[in-house]
Design a protein around this motif. Structure first.
Motif, PDB file in Angstrom:
ATOM      1  N   ASN A 181     -18.545 -31.022-106.180  1.00 41.63           N
ATOM      2  CA  ASN A 181     -18.561 -29.813-106.482  1.00 41.63           C
ATOM      3  C   ASN A 181     -17.193 -29.190-105.898  1.00 41.63           C
ATOM      4  N   LEU A 182     -16.546 -29.489-104.834  1.00 39.07           N
ATOM      5  CA  LEU A 182     -15.279 -29.025-104.357  1.00 39.07           C
ATOM      6  C   LEU A 182     -14.410 -29.312-105.466  1.00 39.07           C
ATOM      7  N   ARG A 183     -14.173 -30.735-106.042  1.00 39.23           N
ATOM      8  CA  ARG A 183     -13.259 -30.866-106.917  1.00 39.23           C
ATOM      9  C   ARG A 183     -13.576 -30.262-108.080  1.00 39.23           C
ATOM     10  N   SER A 184     -14.724 -30.014-108.530  1.00 37.52           N
ATOM     11  CA  SER A 184     -14.915 -29.399-109.716  1.00 37.52           C
ATOM     12  C   SER A 184     -14.564 -27.794-109.528  1.00 37.52           C
ATOM     13  N   LEU A 185     -14.645 -27.060-108.509  1.00 35.39           N
ATOM     14  CA  LEU A 185     -14.283 -25.664-108.303  1.00 35.39           C
ATOM     15  C   LEU A 185     -12.898 -25.846-108.377  1.00 35.39           C
ATOM     16  N   ARG A 186     -12.076 -26.739-107.632  1.00 34.39           N
ATOM     17  CA  ARG A 186     -10.666 -26.931-107.769  1.00 34.39           C
ATOM     18  C   ARG A 186     -10.074 -27.125-109.180  1.00 34.39           C
ATOM     19  N   ALA A 187     -10.675 -27.951-110.186  1.00 34.35           N
ATOM     20  CA  ALA A 187     -10.384 -28.309-111.320  1.00 34.35           C
ATOM     21  C   ALA A 187     -10.486 -26.828-111.946  1.00 34.35           C
ATOM     22  N   GLU A 188     -11.674 -26.179-111.926  1.00 35.41           N
ATOM     23  CA  GLU A 188     -11.764 -24.910-112.331  1.00 35.41           C
ATOM     24  C   GLU A 188     -10.601 -23.812-112.351  1.00 35.41           C
ATOM     25  N   GLY A 189     -10.042 -23.865-110.953  1.00 38.27           N
ATOM     26  CA  GLY A 189      -8.935 -23.018-110.499  1.00 38.27           C
ATOM     27  C   GLY A 189      -7.713 -23.218-111.217  1.00 38.27           C
ATOM     28  N   ALA A 190      -7.613 -24.667-111.530  1.00 39.53           N
ATOM     29  CA  ALA A 190      -6.080 -25.413-111.884  1.00 39.53           C
ATOM     30  C   ALA A 190      -6.341 -24.718-113.667  1.00 39.53           C
ATOM     31  N   LEU A 191      -7.472 -25.043-114.086  1.00 39.29           N
ATOM     32  CA  LEU A 191      -7.596 -24.471-115.454  1.00 39.29           C
ATOM     33  C   LEU A 191      -7.381 -23.007-115.676  1.00 39.29           C
ATOM     34  N   SER A 192      -7.862 -22.371-114.601  1.00 36.55           N
ATOM     35  CA  SER A 192      -7.488 -20.800-114.588  1.00 36.55           C
ATOM     36  C   SER A 192      -5.942 -20.537-114.620  1.00 36.55           C
ATOM     37  N   SER A 193      -5.359 -21.430-113.761  1.00 36.90           N
ATOM     38  CA  SER A 193      -3.835 -21.174-113.457  1.00 36.90           C
ATOM     39  C   SER A 193      -3.317 -21.642-114.828  1.00 36.90           C
ATOM     40  N   GLU A 194      -3.454 -22.552-115.615  1.00 35.74           N
ATOM     41  CA  GLU A 194      -2.926 -22.977-116.536  1.00 35.74           C
ATOM     42  C   GLU A 194      -3.119 -21.894-117.883  1.00 35.74           C
ATOM     43  N   ILE A 195      -4.167 -21.281-117.756  1.00 38.06           N
ATOM     44  CA  ILE A 195      -4.376 -20.248-118.829  1.00 38.06           C
ATOM     45  C   ILE A 195      -3.400 -19.146-118.691  1.00 38.06           C
ATOM     46  N   GLN A 196      -3.544 -18.798-117.365  1.00 37.12           N
ATOM     47  CA  GLN A 196      -2.724 -17.498-117.064  1.00 37.12           C
ATOM     48  C   GLN A 196      -1.293 -17.811-117.269  1.00 37.12           C
ATOM     49  N   GLU A 197      -0.759 -18.803-116.826  1.00 43.80           N
ATOM     50  CA  GLU A 197       0.698 -19.262-117.080  1.00 43.80           C
ATOM     51  C   GLU A 197       1.034 -19.152-118.749  1.00 43.80           C
ATOM     52  N   SER A 198       0.241 -19.967-119.386  1.00 43.69           N
ATOM     53  CA  SER A 198       0.441 -19.890-120.748  1.00 43.69           C
ATOM     54  C   SER A 198       0.397 -18.646-121.446  1.00 43.69           C
ATOM     55  N   LEU A 199      -0.197 -17.532-120.834  1.00 44.56           N
ATOM     56  CA  LEU A 199      -0.288 -16.158-121.396  1.00 44.56           C
ATOM     57  C   LEU A 199       0.709 -15.352-121.096  1.00 44.56           C
ATOM     58  N   GLU A 200       1.139 -15.508-119.911  1.00 47.94           N
ATOM     59  CA  GLU A 200       2.325 -14.875-119.056  1.00 47.94           C
ATOM     60  C   GLU A 200       3.546 -15.258-119.757  1.00 47.94           C
ATOM     61  N   ASN A 201       3.531 -16.511-120.240  1.00 50.17           N
ATOM     62  CA  ASN A 201       4.917 -16.976-120.682  1.00 50.17           C
ATOM     63  C   ASN A 201       4.936 -17.272-122.494  1.00 50.17           C
ATOM     64  N   PHE A 202       3.947 -16.418-123.023  1.00 50.04           N
ATOM     65  CA  PHE A 202       3.738 -16.920-124.345  1.00 50.04           C
ATOM     66  C   PHE A 202       4.915 -16.465-125.233  1.00 50.04           C
ATOM     67  N   LYS A 203       5.581 -15.459-124.865  1.00 49.83           N
ATOM     68  CA  LYS A 203       6.918 -15.081-125.381  1.00 49.83           C
ATOM     69  C   LYS A 203       7.793 -16.394-125.704  1.00 49.83           C
ATOM     70  N   VAL A 204       7.819 -16.792-124.440  1.00 53.60           N
ATOM     71  CA  VAL A 204       9.004 -18.065-124.387  1.00 53.60           C
ATOM     72  C   VAL A 204       8.240 -19.207-125.157  1.00 53.60           C
ATOM     73  N   ILE A 205       6.810 -19.539-125.101  1.00 47.80           N
ATOM     74  CA  ILE A 205       6.216 -20.623-125.862  1.00 47.80           C
ATOM     75  C   ILE A 205       6.595 -20.318-127.284  1.00 47.80           C
ATOM     76  N   ILE A 206       6.610 -19.260-127.823  1.00 47.53           N
ATOM     77  CA  ILE A 206       6.837 -18.860-129.251  1.00 47.53           C
ATOM     78  C   ILE A 206       8.370 -19.124-129.497  1.00 47.53           C
ATOM     79  N   ALA A 207       9.148 -18.559-128.550  1.00 49.87           N
ATOM     80  CA  ALA A 207      10.616 -18.482-128.989  1.00 49.87           C
ATOM     81  C   ALA A 207      10.943 -19.883-129.036  1.00 49.87           C
ATOM     82  N   PHE A 208      10.716 -20.997-128.431  1.00 46.41           N
ATOM     83  CA  PHE A 208      10.874 -22.303-128.376  1.00 46.41           C
ATOM     84  C   PHE A 208      10.040 -23.083-129.070  1.00 46.41           C
ATOM     85  N   ASN A 209       9.002 -22.512-129.620  1.00 51.51           N
ATOM     86  CA  ASN A 209       8.219 -23.270-130.320  1.00 51.51           C
ATOM     87  C   ASN A 209       7.724 -24.279-129.827  1.00 51.51           C
TER      88      ASN A 209
END
Length: 599
Positions: A181-209
């Motif tokens: 369960n601890l590993r599952s919560l950590r993986a859930e936190g990592a997924l949340s981090s990945e989503i946040q990072e993608s949304l925060e840098n979406f302009k850069v993602i689009i600019a560099f395709n």
């Protein structure tokens, strides 16, 4: 339970009241099987149906009282859980605000958000639902076991054999359940981090395709979360079928052994009915324990992640100020003058960013390009009051790190930094930020208006208490010569800002940060590439405003544009862990060119 109960705090009174109702509810449910068995032997077997009606009415009253007590304790525990989660989230968020920048440099925001939102919710579910049911079930199990052994201890012991097997089975796999369960919560936190990072840098993602790159990163995080969730789900659900099987075996044992005892005249039919009902009272809560135990392990895993934060202490603690007086030979106290007119003094300062595991306290912490690398080595220099200093050097040479040390965003690895002849560590955050203004290269704005962002953190403009009106604030801005900067915003002070979104350009955000810093009238103003995203006309306007600052204001400028630093009184060249006085502008340019050729 003992670890989790530390979260309840001042809710203990309500918790104890809820426990009383839990015991009443469980006790009423335990009385019912005995009354049923007694009614069978006394009224059904003897065909006295008028007594059976009386007992039915009594049982109905018992069930109604059990319903009322169950509803009351559910309400109490639900409120306890909600208030506990509210206080816990406040405490964790307050603790995060106390931690130094190095902590946030090494831990992803998405994982921290997951701890505040998801992990605390797991604890809330435990306190508002599971703990209540867990306690009621525990009391019911104990009570049922007592009734079983009192009614017929031989039959009771036979019925409890599967329960002893369950105890060893549960203890054997509990740690494994908590860990998955601890590993599952950590993986859930990592997924949340990945989503946040993608949304925060979406302009850069689009600019560099590079949608493919972030899609792959998200797919990896999502797959890891999926796999750990599957394993956690399998582990959490392993109890239920095992407990069901044990209950069925116990009922089979009671039925076979009970019929044998009835055949030998050692047991009555009504008692066997009561026994079967008590076996259900005993093993049904055990089946619920299958879910309770898994939920408790999830709560413990969440608490472990939360407690990692709650146990942390900042490494930027405030130390007592040194006594700057000494006894004169004639018995008169005489002030010791150390740095004369210096506002900042570095004495043998070295600094390196923490290495792997040294400050990275939380799972999911990210790596830093400068990790473990010594940025400054045995540096000593003075900054005098009222002068303008420029820090120049190649990218990554340590200019921003030096400015961050001056503002005490970090503490040096060794050596001492003095602010006005006092160890900078002896100033409280309020005292230090009042003396030092810092305009960051990437200014951060909060959701609200331009006015909200300008007065943020400035006690002289605390508008929550109605001390300063918008008109008064505009007058202060005009006196500081900042009104032309304010004209760059469509609605002036009332221009709406949606945080760090794209409603404003980088240049406009930097103007707001500039106004915010200047209005604080700091003794020392640090400008880290503050004009990098501003046109030359506006840059000239900012320079005019800087010249209108009080003469005693010291300015430290980090810039790559030569025209930005040409008015500096002294230039320092920062590179290779050293800070070297560069003298004139021409000498500084020569050092930059020499460094470039060497590279």
């Amino acid at each position: 339970l003992q670890r989790l109960m530390t979260l309840v705090g001042h809710e203990r009174k309500n918790l104890y009241i809820a426990m009383i109702f839990i015991f009443i509810n469980s006790g009423l449910n335990l009385v019912a099987p005995y009354l049923m068995g007694h009614a069978v032997d006394k009224f059904v077997v003897t065909h006295q149906y008028d007594g059976l009606i009386r007992y039915s009415i009594i049982l109905l009253c018992v069930f109604l009282l059990a319903l009322l007590s169950g509803y009351t304790q559910a309400q109490l525990m639900g409120r306890v859980g909600q208030r506990m989660m509210y206080n816990l989230r406040n405490n964790i968020f307050s603790k995060l605000q106390e931690l130094p920048i190095s902590f946030f440099n090494q831990n992803k925001a998405g994982d921290l958000i997951s701890r505040i939102n998801n992990d605390t919710d797991k604890l809330n579910q435990f306190f508002s639902q599971t703990l209540m049911q867990f306690t009621a079930s525990a009391f019911t199990i104990i009570g049922a076991a007592v009734f079983i052994l009192v009614i017929n201890w031989r039959l009771g012991l036979a019925a409890l054999i599967p329960a002893f097997v369950l105890i060893f089975f549960t203890r054997a796999i509990s740690n494994w359940i908590k860990n998955i369960n601890l590993r599952s919560l950590r993986a859930e936190g990592a997924l949340s981090s990945e989503i946040q990072e993608s949304l925060e840098n979406f302009k850069v993602i689009i600019a560099f395709n590079r949608r493919d790159y972030f899609n792959k990163k998200f797919a990896v995080a999502n797959l890891t979360n999926f796999r750990t969730s599957i394993i956690a789900g399998l582990g959490n659900n392993i109890f239920s079928p095992i407990y069901d099987f044990a209950s069925n075996v116990a009922q089979l044992i009671v039925l076979m052994y009970g019929i044998l005892l009835i055949a030998h005249g050692q047991l009555e039919i009504g008692i066997l009915v009561s026994f079967i009902l008590y076996i259900a009272r005993f093993y049904d809560p055990l089946r619920q324990f299958a879910n309770f135990w898994a939920t408790m392990q999830i709560a413990l895993a969440g608490w472990e992640r939360i407690s990692e934060i709650s146990k942390m202490e900042t490494d930027l603690a405030v130390i007592p100020k040194e006594n700057k007086t000494t006894m004169h030979e004639y018995g008169v106290m005489k002030k010791v003058v150390l740095g004369h007119d210096s506002i900042i003094r570095f004495e043998h300062v070295s600094f390196r960013y923490p290495s792997d595991g040294e400050s990275r306290e939380l799972a999911g912490a990210r790596t830093d390009a400068n990790e473990g690398k010594e940025v400054l080595h045995d540096v000593s220099f003075n900054l005098d009051k009222g002068k303008t200093y420029a820090l120049v050097g190649p990218t990554g040479g340590g200019k921003t790190t030096t400015a961050s040390l001056i503002a005490r965003l970090f503490d040096p690895s060794s050596g001492v930094i003095y602010l006005n002849d006092n160890d900078i560590r002896s100033y409280t955050p309020e005292e230090r930020t009042k003396k030092i203004g810092f305009i960051l290269q990437e200014p951060f704005l909060f959701s609200g208006s331009v006015k909200d962002n300008i007065i943020y953190g400035n006690s002289d403009f605390d508008m929550q208490d109605g001390k300063v009106s918008s008109a008064d604030l505009e007058r202060v801005i005009k006196e500081a010569g900042l009104e032309k900067l304010l004209e760059r915003f469509e609605h002036g002070l009332d221009t709406t800002i949606a945080g760090n979104s794209n409603t404003l350009s980088i240049g406009q955000r930097q103007l707001i940060a500039f106004i915010r810093a200047v209005l604080r009238r700091p003794e020392l103003l640090i400008l880290d590439e503050a004009t990098a995203n501003i046109d030359t006309v506006t840059e000239q306007l900012l320079e005019d405003i800087l010249r209108r600052l009080p003469r005693e204001t010291t300015k430290v400028i980090i810039a790559h544009r030569l025209n930005t630093i040409e008015s500096a009184d002294e230039i320092f060249f920062v590179n290779g862990g050293t800070i070297t006085p560069a003298g004139s502008m021409e000498h500084a340019v020569d050092m930059l060119l020499h460094n470039k050729r060497s590279s």
